[in-house]
Scaffold this motif. Structure first.
Motif, PDB file in Angstrom:
ATOM      1  N   GLY A 212       0.812  -1.095  -0.428  1.00 14.91           N
ATOM      2  CA  GLY A 212      -0.659   0.312   0.018  1.00 14.91           C
ATOM      3  C   GLY A 212       0.841   1.117   0.005  1.00 14.91           C
ATOM      4  N   SER A 213       1.391   0.833   0.833  1.00 13.02           N
ATOM      5  CA  SER A 213       2.456   2.370   0.864  1.00 13.02           C
ATOM      6  C   SER A 213       3.148   2.663  -0.447  1.00 13.02           C
ATOM      7  CB  SER A 213       3.844   2.294   1.556  1.00 13.02           C
ATOM      8  OG  SER A 213       4.804   3.444   1.789  1.00 13.02           O
ATOM      9  N   PHE A 214       3.929   1.700  -1.020  1.00  9.57           N
ATOM     10  CA  PHE A 214       4.162   1.896  -2.465  1.00  9.57           C
ATOM     11  C   PHE A 214       3.062   1.735  -3.940  1.00  9.57           C
ATOM     12  CE2 PHE A 214       4.322  -0.203  -6.956  1.00  9.57           C
ATOM     13  CZ  PHE A 214       6.872   0.259  -6.962  1.00  9.57           C
ATOM     14  N   ALA A 215       2.168   2.416  -3.441  1.00 12.17           N
ATOM     15  CA  ALA A 215       0.992   2.423  -4.952  1.00 12.17           C
ATOM     16  C   ALA A 215       0.637   4.064  -3.798  1.00 12.17           C
ATOM     17  CB  ALA A 215      -0.072   1.559  -4.661  1.00 12.17           C
ATOM     18  N   ASN A 216       0.658   4.562  -2.499  1.00 12.33           N
ATOM     19  CA  ASN A 216       0.316   6.013  -1.896  1.00 12.33           C
ATOM     20  C   ASN A 216       1.994   6.852  -2.682  1.00 12.33           C
ATOM     21  OD1 ASN A 216      -2.104   5.307  -1.019  1.00 12.33           O
ATOM     22  ND2 ASN A 216      -0.876   4.899   1.029  1.00 12.33           N
ATOM     23  N   GLY A 221       0.939   9.232  -5.594  1.00 11.02           N
ATOM     24  CA  GLY A 221       0.597  10.519  -5.788  1.00 11.02           C
ATOM     25  C   GLY A 221       0.339  11.395  -4.918  1.00 11.02           C
ATOM     26  N   LYS A 222       0.425  12.312  -6.039  1.00 15.73           N
ATOM     27  CA  LYS A 222      -0.901  13.629  -5.567  1.00 15.73           C
ATOM     28  C   LYS A 222      -1.815  14.202  -7.074  1.00 15.73           C
ATOM     29  CE  LYS A 222       2.684  16.794  -3.518  1.00 15.73           C
ATOM     30  NZ  LYS A 222       3.251  17.900  -4.541  1.00 15.73           N
ATOM     31  N   ASN A 223      -1.924  12.901  -7.403  1.00 15.66           N
ATOM     32  CA  ASN A 223      -3.288  12.742  -8.172  1.00 15.66           C
ATOM     33  C   ASN A 223      -4.689  11.683  -8.038  1.00 15.66           C
ATOM     34  OD1 ASN A 223      -1.528  12.759 -10.700  1.00 15.66           O
ATOM     35  ND2 ASN A 223      -0.296  10.994 -10.179  1.00 15.66           N
ATOM     36  N   SER A 224      -5.124  12.024  -8.358  1.00 14.40           N
ATOM     37  CA  SER A 224      -6.351  11.306  -7.889  1.00 14.40           C
ATOM     38  C   SER A 224      -6.543   9.784  -8.775  1.00 14.40           C
ATOM     39  CB  SER A 224      -7.779  12.069  -8.779  1.00 14.40           C
ATOM     40  OG  SER A 224      -7.615  11.580 -10.260  1.00 14.40           O
ATOM     41  N   PHE A 225      -7.561   8.354  -8.312  1.00 13.46           N
ATOM     42  CA  PHE A 225      -7.524   7.605  -8.242  1.00 13.46           C
ATOM     43  C   PHE A 225      -7.763   7.490  -9.710  1.00 13.46           C
ATOM     44  CE2 PHE A 225      -9.361   3.668  -8.813  1.00 13.46           C
ATOM     45  CZ  PHE A 225      -8.013   2.574  -8.563  1.00 13.46           C
ATOM     46  N   SER A 226      -8.789   8.488 -10.937  1.00 11.70           N
ATOM     47  CA  SER A 226      -9.058   8.435 -11.968  1.00 11.70           C
ATOM     48  C   SER A 226      -7.855   8.794 -12.584  1.00 11.70           C
ATOM     49  CB  SER A 226     -10.914   9.476 -11.887  1.00 11.70           C
ATOM     50  OG  SER A 226     -11.396   8.703 -10.983  1.00 11.70           O
ATOM     51  N   GLU A 227      -7.167   9.701 -11.939  1.00 12.65           N
ATOM     52  CA  GLU A 227      -5.339  10.284 -13.487  1.00 12.65           C
ATOM     53  C   GLU A 227      -4.774   8.941 -13.133  1.00 12.65           C
ATOM     54  OE1 GLU A 227      -6.291  14.810 -12.550  1.00 12.65           O
ATOM     55  OE2 GLU A 227      -4.872  13.782 -11.247  1.00 12.65           O
ATOM     56  N   MET A 228      -4.635   7.862 -11.900  1.00 12.42           N
ATOM     57  CA  MET A 228      -3.722   7.629 -11.386  1.00 12.42           C
ATOM     58  C   MET A 228      -4.232   5.995 -12.330  1.00 12.42           C
ATOM     59  SD  MET A 228      -2.346   4.352  -9.065  1.00 12.42           S
ATOM     60  CE  MET A 228      -3.551   4.225  -9.917  1.00 12.42           C
ATOM     61  N   LYS A 291     -17.502   6.384  -8.781  1.00 12.99           N
ATOM     62  CA  LYS A 291     -17.365   7.053  -7.395  1.00 12.99           C
ATOM     63  C   LYS A 291     -16.518   8.751  -7.293  1.00 12.99           C
ATOM     64  CE  LYS A 291     -18.589   3.563  -4.398  1.00 12.99           C
ATOM     65  NZ  LYS A 291     -18.272   3.187  -2.720  1.00 12.99           N
ATOM     66  N   GLN A 292     -15.877   9.203  -8.670  1.00 16.42           N
ATOM     67  CA  GLN A 292     -14.963  10.217  -8.315  1.00 16.42           C
ATOM     68  C   GLN A 292     -14.498  10.027  -7.346  1.00 16.42           C
ATOM     69  OE1 GLN A 292     -14.019  12.064 -11.192  1.00 16.42           O
ATOM     70  NE2 GLN A 292     -14.974  10.364 -12.394  1.00 16.42           N
ATOM     71  N   GLN A 293     -14.000   9.253  -6.293  1.00 15.84           N
ATOM     72  CA  GLN A 293     -13.320   9.729  -4.987  1.00 15.84           C
ATOM     73  C   GLN A 293     -11.842  10.170  -5.618  1.00 15.84           C
ATOM     74  OE1 GLN A 293     -13.766   6.015  -2.570  1.00 15.84           O
ATOM     75  NE2 GLN A 293     -12.531   6.814  -1.342  1.00 15.84           N
ATOM     76  N   LYS A 294     -12.349  11.729  -4.366  1.00 16.04           N
ATOM     77  CA  LYS A 294     -10.565  12.306  -4.379  1.00 16.04           C
ATOM     78  C   LYS A 294      -9.759  11.822  -3.266  1.00 16.04           C
ATOM     79  CE  LYS A 294     -13.160  16.505  -5.551  1.00 16.04           C
ATOM     80  NZ  LYS A 294     -14.065  18.009  -5.515  1.00 16.04           N
ATOM     81  N   LYS A 295     -10.044  10.838  -2.197  1.00 20.56           N
ATOM     82  CA  LYS A 295      -8.819  10.467  -1.539  1.00 20.56           C
ATOM     83  C   LYS A 295      -9.186   9.116  -1.480  1.00 20.56           C
ATOM     84  CE  LYS A 295      -8.408  14.658   1.096  1.00 20.56           C
ATOM     85  NZ  LYS A 295      -8.406  15.284   2.351  1.00 20.56           N
ATOM     86  N   VAL A 296      -8.108   8.205  -1.950  1.00 18.46           N
ATOM     87  CA  VAL A 296      -8.409   7.111  -2.739  1.00 18.46           C
ATOM     88  C   VAL A 296      -6.770   6.652  -0.765  1.00 18.46           C
ATOM     89  CG1 VAL A 296      -7.474   4.884  -2.997  1.00 18.46           C
ATOM     90  CG2 VAL A 296      -8.836   6.780  -4.054  1.00 18.46           C
TER      91      VAL A 296
END
Length: 322
Positions: A212-216, A221-228, A291-296
């Motif tokens: 999880g730390s690697f993925a975060n 990074g500072k991107n949204s989940f959708s962008e990533m 859901k366009q969840q901003k914080k993941v």
């Protein structure tokens, strides 16, 4: 003709033909078939001048099969220089060496490259060269499995220490004290088994939080989940990390038990477990996008996926023991 001219003539500004697959840590039959099918498709649909790279992803490493100089032209220049030193200044060949590159993703891991044939020989004599390629790939797969086994061995050693601590702590408590501390009843006769369960989940959590730390940090990074997830490279890397995490958890439990019949049972369950994990991960990713969840938080994402996987494996082990 120097290396630059040779490479330009060979490739003629063609786009790079790429392919890849994830290698099962312990199924060489399937791995060889994937390798065979991928390279066979290449020689049936392309020609020897096609620049290509086949990437084989593994739990802690990757293998690339490609023409020499594809990623670094200086390597081809150095190769030609050495050939002239060996065979004389009049040495000349239009063949481009085919290399297999092994890259362990470990702190002290060193990249290893082996020349197996040439792209021309692969296209001209596929049946012979595929076997040469497979033998080298298989050696690297074994090296990767040794890395995985070493990681699992460390986890098991840590688990044994943690289990002793849990057992000592819970044994000193009365049944009432354990209930107050834990929120549920653990009889004295169950303390040992409960301590083992807690220690196992401690190691599973360590694996999950590392992933999880690697993925975060490296993917989200500072991107949204959708962008990533819309980025092909990062999306592929995420599912590579998911497979890595699964195999570390699976082999942690598999290597913790030496009973051959139990191992056979776990091995029988493995394919269903990883397929269900991948489906779960995919559906959770889809939900996050919809859901366009901003914080993941990938620590939560991975925990929600892999804690049930670990508990299912534990249930299989307990069912076998019972």
């Amino acid at each position: 003709m120097d290396a630059q001219d040779k490479l330009n003539r060979q490739y003629e500004n063609k786009s790079i033909y790429t392919a890849g697959f994830y290698a099962d840590p312990d199924n060489n039959l399937a791995n060889r078939k994937k390798l065979f099918d991928t390279l066979k498709s290449l020689v049936m649909n392309q020609d020897a001048s096609t620049p290509f790279s086949l990437q084989i992803m593994m739990t802690n490493s990757e293998i690339n099969i490609m023409p020499l100089g594809l990623l670094d032209l200086n390597e081809l220049k150095e190769y030609e220089k050495k050939q002239r030193e060996i065979h004389g200044l009049d040495w000349h060949s239009d063949e481009i060496p085919l290399i297999i590159q092994y890259s362990p993703h470990t702190e002290d891991g060193k990249v290893v490259k082996k020349t197996v044939c040439s792209t021309q020989k692969l296209f001209a004599d596929f049946n012979t060269q595929i076997e040469n390629i497979w033998q080298t790939v298989k050696d690297f797969l074994n090296d990767n499995f040794a890395i995985l086994s070493a990681i699992v061995k460390d986890l098991i050693a840590d688990k044994n220490d943690v289990q002793k601590e849990y057992y000592t702590t819970f044994s000193k408590m009365s049944a009432a004290e354990r209930e107050e501390k834990l929120g549920f009843t653990v009889d004295t006769a169950e303390v040992e088994q409960f301590s083992e369960y807690m220690a196992n989940m401690h190691e599973v959590q360590a694996i999950v939080l590392s992933a999880g730390s690697f993925a975060n940090h490296e993917l989200l990074g500072k991107n949204s989940f959708s962008e990533m997830i819309s980025d092909n490279v990062r999306r592929s890397t995420l599912f590579w990390v998911l497979d890595n995490t699964f195999y570390e958890i699976y082999y942690y439990f598999y290597n913790s038990n030496e009973n051959s019949k139990l191992r056979k049972r776990l091995n029988h369950q493995r394919e269903n477990l990883i397929v269900n994990m991948r489906n779960d991960a995919f559906h959770r990713a889809q939900e996050l996008v919809e859901k366009q969840q901003k914080k993941v938080d990938f620590n939560e994402y991975f925990s929600d996926i892999f804690i049930p996987v670990a508990e299912q494996i534990v249930a299989e082990i307990n069912k076998f023991k019972d």
